[in-house]
Structures are given as C-alpha cells and as structure tokens.
Design an enzyme around this catalytic site. Structure first.
Site, mmCIF file in Angstrom:
data_model
loop_
_atom_site.group_PDB
_atom_site.id
_atom_site.type_symbol
_atom_site.label_atom_id
_atom_site.label_comp_id
_atom_site.label_asym_id
_atom_site.label_seq_id
_atom_site.Cartn_x
_atom_site.Cartn_y
_atom_site.Cartn_z
ATOM 1 N N GLY A 69 0.823 -1.215 0.000
ATOM 2 C CA GLY A 69 0.000 0.000 0.000
ATOM 3 C C GLY A 69 0.848 1.252 0.000
ATOM 4 C CB ALA A 70 4.317 1.734 -0.894
ATOM 5 N N GLY A 112 -0.512 8.015 1.045
ATOM 6 C CA GLY A 112 -0.614 8.060 2.493
ATOM 7 C C GLY A 112 0.670 7.745 3.242
ATOM 8 C CB ILE A 113 1.292 6.413 6.668
ATOM 9 C CG1 ILE A 113 0.483 5.118 6.644
ATOM 10 C CG2 ILE A 113 0.515 7.514 7.362
ATOM 11 C CD1 ILE A 113 0.172 4.573 8.035
ATOM 12 C CB SER A 150 -6.491 0.669 13.692
ATOM 13 O OG SER A 150 -7.382 1.676 14.152
ATOM 14 C CE1 TYR A 154 -9.414 -0.181 9.041
ATOM 15 C CE2 TYR A 154 -9.734 0.517 11.310
ATOM 16 C CZ TYR A 154 -8.954 0.460 10.165
ATOM 17 O OH TYR A 154 -7.708 1.050 10.166
#
Length: 467
Positions: free
Chosen positions: A10-11, A14-15, A147, A183
């Site tokens: 997921g690069a 965002g972070i 999270s 989630y």
C-alpha cells in the site's frame, strides 16, 4: 540503517508512500507493493524525481486476492534479493454504516480479506526469506500497521461494535455486519496474530510488532466511504481533531513505520503493540491467548497453509441490494384528482387557443364582447345600463370599468371636478381618471337631482390603455 531490502504494501499513497520515501532517503532498497500499477509506478517516479539515486521498485500486489499474493512472492523471488523487513500497511475501511457486505475473489468479506487474511498469507509465504536474513544478520522484522479501533472500548468506535465472534468470522449472521464492525474485527485479528506469530518466531532472529499510526484524516484509508463522510472527515472533523490533538499527521504515522523497521533500539523487540512511538497495551480482547490461537489456526486454514487442513470460505449469498427509498404509492382517489386536473388544464388550453386575443384571467370582460355577439347573431349590441352603446375600438383592448358616484346634493348639480379611481382587472397599472361636471352630466341626470338622498350609479365606460 542503510542497505536493507524492505517491502512496503500500500505504498502508492498516504503513510505507506511517505514511509517508503523516507526509507529510500536513508539508503534502503524499497519495493513498493501496490494494487494499482499506474499509481504504483507513479509513486516510484515521484520518489526518483526527488531522489535520483533512490532504490525504489514497483511490484504489483492485491492483498485482497490470494492468487495475487502468491504471484507477488514469485515475482519478488525472481529478483534474487534478500528480505530484511516486511511492512504490512495496505488496508481498507468501508463506510462505517454500510450494511451490505462485499467480497473478495476468495469469497472473504472484503475488509477481513484485505486487512488481515491477505497480509497473513503474504507474511507466511515470506517467512523463509525473513528467517534466512535473521539467521545471518540476527535482525529481520515484520511491522503490522494495525489500529486502536481494534478495541471495542475505543472512543472512535462510539459503542457501535461488538466483541469478536469466531463463529461469525465473516459477519455472515443476519444483522451483524456494518463497516465499523468489519474494520474492528480485521485489525483485532491482526493484533492477535502478531502475538501468536511472535511466539512461533522466538529465537529465529525475526521480530514482529504491530502499531497504531493514529487517526489520520488525510489518508486514502476511507476512500470507499460516502462522499459526504469523506468531506466531513477531511474538512470538518479533521481540523477539529487536529486542534484537540486527537488526529495525527501522515508524517507522524510514516515515521513510526520507519522507526519500527530500522531503528536499532527495536532490535530483538517482538510481540509488542506501539502507539505514538511508545509501547502500549492493546485491548483486553486481543490479549486472550486462547482466542489468539483459534484465530491463527482458522486463518491458516482459510489461506491453505501447509500443515493445516484447508478450509474454503462459504459462497456469498445472492448479491445484496442496497436499500432504496420507496416512493409513496398514490391512492386511486389522488390519481383520479390528478387526472382530472390534467384534463381541465388541457381543456382550458384548447379553449384559450380559440380566442382572438391573448389569454386573460377568468372574470375579465372585454368592452367589445357585445359587439362580438352582434357579429355572431346579426343583432345590434344592446346599450349598456346608464350609457350609450359601446363603440367598437380596434386599436387597443378596452376594459370595462365600473364607476360608482355618490350624489349628496339637494338641488344643485355637481360642478366641481371629481376624482375617480379605476383599477384595471387583468392589467398592471392603476390610473387616475378625472371626470368633470360636464362629463358627469349624464350620470347626474340618471341619479336624480335634489332629492337629498345619497345615490350610487353604475356605468360602463371604455378605457383604452397603452404600454
């Protein structure tokens, strides 16, 4: 801190992107594992524009598809590189109030499949690579981006979630699914598998930790939420949370990833949960070792890991339709009234088209209407009460005016001028008409003289208006 080979999922935004960029700046060889090829390559290009000497590579990976996960591992092995660090960052957060489940190609509920089962399989397929590096250098790492919402009691859950139910792993039971619950369950499973895996990897040189990057409104995590929710999150709630020090920045979250990936102080630290750069205590539910073991075994079966009895997810039910607003059904009585109204409008329109002049409001009488009757019947128009027969005027449209005159004299005819106001029905202007005593002679004669009684007389006069 330099020279490590690091995979970041997921690069492309965002972070994940910021962490990949920072790791490249430190001299590491970073593989950006992204689902979207165009966005992944664009992210690599952006890093190279800022740092031409960066070691950044794109490899396609969709963690929501187990076949894609296996293909990614094959592609990575084809590069012939060692592996020092794996960062499981990719994830998705659907609309909190969504009640209709979505599914992956493997029939997993979408959130659980993307946030947990995909990364779970990826981690285990790369364990041999990590163990090899760990045995050689004594330090290889796995970083799980979890999270604080894994905690049922977290304030962000607002009491809208329930404890984890192993028998309802994909929230298939009626009335149990919503985006927030999905989630929470996916991140809880990630935290629990971190603890289970840490125990299994003791003495291997491979450490595994999980972290909460904080609430970061500006990331693409909520890209599947409604447009209204995204707008409120980014422009309304985000600034408020920032002032209240509830939210965090992309820079904050990405630095946490970098620290856990390469900082020497975290060497040999494993099986921990971190928040705001400090070790923290995860939820009571996540620390249940019996539940940890059950979740780990079930996950291994769904991912068809060697040594575990394969288990396929049940086929999804027929596509669930999102609830739609039902229009009120019209009653027969209401429909009949509407049909009658339409019919009346149609009739009025047809009659209006037959008129010689423009359409006017009901109740307005033209001064030449009697003349028109003469054209139709052949008889002369009758004189109007208290006046002469109306003469035909063709230049303008005359309007009938009713004038009321009060006679209060005894034996003296009116000699003073009298102001009479007239309002044209169907017109926009109000005009003042001055009638002199001479003009009103006929009126006085009709009304009678000197009888000492107030009388009212109605006459019809033609008024031609312009503009």
């Amino acid at each position: 801190m330099t020279g490590r080979v690091i995979i970041v999922t997921g690069a492309n935004s965002g972070i994940g992107f910021e962490a990949a960029k920072k790791l490249c700046e430190a001299g590491n060889d970073v593989i950006l594992a992204c689902r979207n090829e165009e966005k992944g390559k664009a992210a690599v290009e952006k890093i190279l524009q800022e740092n031409p000497n960066a070691l950044a590579t794109f490899l396609q990976l969709d963690v929501a598809d187990l076949a894609s996960v296996r293909k990614f591992v094959e592609d990575f092995h084809a590069l012939g590189k060692k592996l020092n660090v794996l960062v499981n960052n990719a994830g998705v957060f659907l609309n909190r109030s969504e009640r209709v489940r979505e599914f992956t190609k493997d029939n997993f509920e979408l959130t659980m499949g993307t946030n947990y089962l995909g990364p779970f399989l990826l981690t285990h397929l790369l364990l041999d690579d990590l163990k090899k590096t760990g045995s050689e250098s004594g330090d290889s790492r796995i970083v799980m981006v979890a999270s604080s919402l894994h905690d049922t009691n977290d304030r962000g859950n607002r009491g809208g979630v329930k404890p984890f139910d192993l028998e309802n792993f994909f929230l298939e039971k009626d009335g149990t699914y919503n985006g927030q619950q999905a989630y929470k369950n996916s991140k809880l499973a990630m935290v629990m598998s971190t603890y289970s895996l840490a125990r299994k990897l003791e003495g291997s040189g491979v450490s595994v930790n999980c972290m909460c990057p904080g609430f970061i409104p500006s990331t693409q995590l909520s890209r599947h939420a409604s447009s209204a929710s995204r707008f409120m999150l980014k422009y309304l709630m985000g600034p408020v949370f920032k002032v209240a020090k509830i939210s965090r920045t992309v820079d904050h979250g990405s630095k946490m990833i970098v620290e856990l990936s390469v900082n020497e102080k975290y060497k040999d630290v494993s099986g921990k949960y971190f928040k705001d750069f400090e070790e923290a205590e995860s939820s009571e539910e996540s620390r249940n070792e019996e539940l940890q073991g059950q979740v780990y075994e079930l996950s291994a079966r769904y991912c068809h890991l060697e040594g575990y009895e394969p288990l396929d997810a049940p086929a999804p039910p027929p596509p669930e339709e999102k609830p739609v607003k039902v229009k009120k059904v019209k009653t027969p009585k209401k429909e009949k009234k509407e049909e009658e109204a339409v019919a009346e409008d149609k009739t009025a329109k047809e009659e209006g088209e037959k008129k010689d002049g423009p359409e006017v409001a009901d109740g307005i009488k033209y001064a030449d209407e009697d003349d028109k009757s003469e054209e139709k019947t052949g008889e002369p128009a009758k004189p109007k009460e208290g006046g002469e027969p109306v003469k035909e005027e063709k230049t303008e449209e005359p309007v009938q005016v009713t004038i009321t005159v009060e006679d209060v004299s005894t034996d003296k005819p009116n000699t003073e001028g009298e102001e009479v106001k007239k309002t044209e029905e169907g017109g926009e202007d109000k005009k003042e008409i001055n009638k002199t005593a001479e003009d009103k002679k006929e009126i006085n004669e009709t009304a009678g003289k000197g009888d000492g009684v107030s009388k009212a007389v109605e006459i019809t006069a033609e008024i031609t208006t312009q503009g």
